[in-house]
Design a protein around this motif. Structure first.
Motif, mmCIF file in Angstrom:
data_model
loop_
_atom_site.group_PDB
_atom_site.id
_atom_site.type_symbol
_atom_site.label_atom_id
_atom_site.label_comp_id
_atom_site.label_asym_id
_atom_site.label_seq_id
_atom_site.Cartn_x
_atom_site.Cartn_y
_atom_site.Cartn_z
ATOM 1 N N SER A 143 -3.869 99.891 12.831
ATOM 2 C CA SER A 143 -2.191 101.101 12.983
ATOM 3 C C SER A 143 -1.036 100.084 12.700
ATOM 4 O O SER A 143 -1.000 98.908 12.594
ATOM 5 C CB SER A 143 -1.969 101.704 14.171
ATOM 6 O OG SER A 143 -1.523 101.306 15.069
ATOM 7 N N VAL A 144 -0.410 100.480 11.237
ATOM 8 C CA VAL A 144 0.839 99.683 10.736
ATOM 9 C C VAL A 144 1.798 100.871 10.923
ATOM 10 O O VAL A 144 1.661 102.085 10.360
ATOM 11 C CB VAL A 144 0.284 99.103 9.154
ATOM 12 C CG1 VAL A 144 0.388 100.892 8.619
ATOM 13 C CG2 VAL A 144 1.228 97.852 8.922
ATOM 14 N N GLY A 145 2.813 99.944 11.161
ATOM 15 C CA GLY A 145 4.494 100.334 11.403
ATOM 16 C C GLY A 145 5.738 99.539 9.749
ATOM 17 O O GLY A 145 4.681 99.041 9.297
ATOM 18 N N PRO A 146 6.530 99.868 10.000
ATOM 19 C CA PRO A 146 7.543 99.648 8.735
ATOM 20 C C PRO A 146 7.599 97.641 9.521
ATOM 21 O O PRO A 146 7.666 96.778 7.923
ATOM 22 C CB PRO A 146 9.132 99.723 9.393
ATOM 23 C CG PRO A 146 8.765 101.391 9.602
ATOM 24 C CD PRO A 146 7.037 101.382 10.351
ATOM 25 N N ASN A 147 7.688 97.505 10.766
ATOM 26 C CA ASN A 147 8.041 96.426 11.237
ATOM 27 C C ASN A 147 6.833 95.413 12.374
ATOM 28 O O ASN A 147 7.431 94.889 12.859
ATOM 29 C CB ASN A 147 9.265 95.809 12.109
ATOM 30 C CG ASN A 147 9.926 96.794 11.986
ATOM 31 O OD1 ASN A 147 9.401 97.344 13.059
ATOM 32 N ND2 ASN A 147 11.380 96.620 12.818
ATOM 33 N N TRP A 148 6.080 96.953 11.933
ATOM 34 C CA TRP A 148 5.052 96.059 13.187
ATOM 35 C C TRP A 148 3.244 96.524 13.325
ATOM 36 O O TRP A 148 3.484 97.704 11.996
ATOM 37 C CB TRP A 148 5.485 97.104 14.930
ATOM 38 C CG TRP A 148 5.028 98.018 14.528
ATOM 39 C CD1 TRP A 148 6.292 99.042 14.448
ATOM 40 C CD2 TRP A 148 4.168 99.183 15.055
ATOM 41 N NE1 TRP A 148 6.029 100.020 14.427
ATOM 42 C CE2 TRP A 148 4.324 100.491 13.768
ATOM 43 C CE3 TRP A 148 3.031 98.486 14.718
ATOM 44 C CZ2 TRP A 148 4.172 101.614 14.270
ATOM 45 C CZ3 TRP A 148 2.126 100.405 15.028
ATOM 46 C CH2 TRP A 148 2.927 101.554 14.805
ATOM 47 N N SER A 149 2.633 95.868 13.395
ATOM 48 C CA SER A 149 1.297 96.085 13.317
ATOM 49 C C SER A 149 0.560 95.933 14.594
ATOM 50 O O SER A 149 0.923 95.377 15.760
ATOM 51 C CB SER A 149 0.303 95.687 12.308
ATOM 52 O OG SER A 149 1.171 95.288 11.216
ATOM 53 N N ARG A 150 -0.644 97.398 14.517
ATOM 54 C CA ARG A 150 -1.568 96.666 16.008
ATOM 55 C C ARG A 150 -2.666 95.897 15.574
ATOM 56 O O ARG A 150 -3.031 96.990 14.501
ATOM 57 C CB ARG A 150 -1.270 98.487 16.241
ATOM 58 C CG ARG A 150 -2.800 98.801 18.045
ATOM 59 C CD ARG A 150 -2.515 99.886 17.883
ATOM 60 N NE ARG A 150 -3.414 99.861 19.636
ATOM 61 C CZ ARG A 150 -3.207 99.327 20.707
ATOM 62 N NH1 ARG A 150 -1.768 99.347 20.824
ATOM 63 N NH2 ARG A 150 -4.244 99.660 21.491
ATOM 64 N N VAL A 151 -2.486 94.920 16.367
ATOM 65 C CA VAL A 151 -4.612 94.895 16.051
ATOM 66 C C VAL A 151 -5.620 95.259 17.374
ATOM 67 O O VAL A 151 -5.008 94.933 18.431
ATOM 68 C CB VAL A 151 -4.477 93.181 16.215
ATOM 69 C CG1 VAL A 151 -5.018 93.006 15.845
ATOM 70 C CG2 VAL A 151 -2.964 93.217 14.731
ATOM 71 N N THR A 152 -7.135 95.672 16.728
ATOM 72 C CA THR A 152 -7.808 95.715 17.949
ATOM 73 C C THR A 152 -8.489 94.464 17.170
ATOM 74 O O THR A 152 -9.280 94.431 16.594
ATOM 75 C CB THR A 152 -8.133 97.266 17.205
ATOM 76 O OG1 THR A 152 -7.828 98.154 17.868
ATOM 77 C CG2 THR A 152 -9.804 97.602 18.492
#
Length: 292
Positions: free
Chosen positions: A170-179
């Motif tokens: 998942s991704v946001g404007p200034n962040w991303s989630r990594v699995t």
């Protein structure tokens, strides 16, 4: 006897016998005075010896003690000032040493990332820093400090240390989630580098307590796969780019069907200690593959 009448113009003269008598009396008086003075001086000198002199000696010793204490106080003040200065210098050196150690640690991490970047020079990559993670001892899922504004998108591959970490989910404007690949719900299409035999690598947080993750469905009819062989992402994966190192086979077991094998892999990445990662901005273009 007729009285002696002194006539005008005559000088007064004292007979010598009277003069001698007077001088004798004066000498006797002076002798008595001198003797008397000696008599009174002796007790006085004795009193001075027993009273005044010890008092003077005590004053002298007290003055010497106060002088020594004053010198000691001066030395103590000098030592305290020197001690404070040395403490300040020690604090400054400790801070400088800490900064140097941090710089060294950062440099080593950058060197590792640079070496990894060179290893996968065929891909475009962007560095990112981990800013939070899920609870637990392992980096099974975490947040990095870059997102859509940096060109990141879902399913971009993430690498660090020795190889594959996982992918952006998942991704946001200034962040991303990594699995990561060690997560319980993670499956990666993989293959052995030496024989290109396909397998599926599955995350298992319980197995990570022993430093391993699982693989299954290995097709190795000729028994050519050995412990220690490298496992990389396969060409048929729809989410992972090919030939990214996953880890090394640590054990192999035949399945009950006698057709496939399963076992354990030691990941190439230290999932207990992660700080910086590289995000590969190239993505797999194949869209007709079955999702993992």
């Amino acid at each position: 006897m007729s009285p002696v009448i002194k006539r005008k113009g005559e000088k007064f003269t004292l007979p010598s016998k009277y003069l001698l008598f007077i001088l004798t009396i004066l000498c006797s008086i002076l002798m008595l005075v001198t003797f008397g003075t000696d008599i009174f001086n002796k007790p006085l000198n004795t009193a001075v010896g027993y009273i005044v002199i010890p008092f003077q000696q005590g004053i002298g010793k007290a003055g010497e003690w106060l002088s020594n204490r004053s010198d000691e106080l001066v030395q103590i003040r000098i030592l305290l000032e020197e001690n404070a200065r040395l403490k300040d210098e020690l604090a400054a050196l400790t801070e400088e040493n800490t900064l140097l150690q941090q710089d060294k640690y950062e440099l080593n991490k950058l060197r590792t990332l640079f070496a990894l970047d060179e290893q996968y020079a065929q891909y475009h990559k962007t560095g990112a820093r981990i800013i939070s993670r899920d609870s637990g001892n392992w980096y099974s899922a975490f947040i990095i400090d870059k997102g859509e504004e940096d060109g990141f998108a879902v399913d971009m591959n993430v690498i660090a240390g020795g190889g594959l970490v996982g992918r952006i989910t998942s991704v946001g404007p200034n962040w991303s989630r990594v699995t990561s690949i060690i997560s319980d719900n993670s499956n990666v299409s993989a293959m052995t580098l030496s024989t290109e035999d396909n397998m599926t690598v599955s995350g298992d947080l319980k197995m990570m307590a022993e430093g391993c993750i699982a693989f299954k469905q290995l097709m190795d009819g000729q028994d050519m796969v050995r412990e220690g062989d490298k496992v990389v992402t396969s060409n048929i994966s729809d989410k992972y780019l090919p030939n990214i190192l996953i880890g090394y086979i640590s054990s192999i077991d035949k399945d009950a069907n006698n057709l496939t094998k399963s076992g354990q892999i030691v990941p190439a990445v230290d999932f207990e200690h992660l700080g910086e990662v590289l995000v590969i901005t190239d993505q797999k273009k194949t869209a007709d593959m079955a999702p993992e």
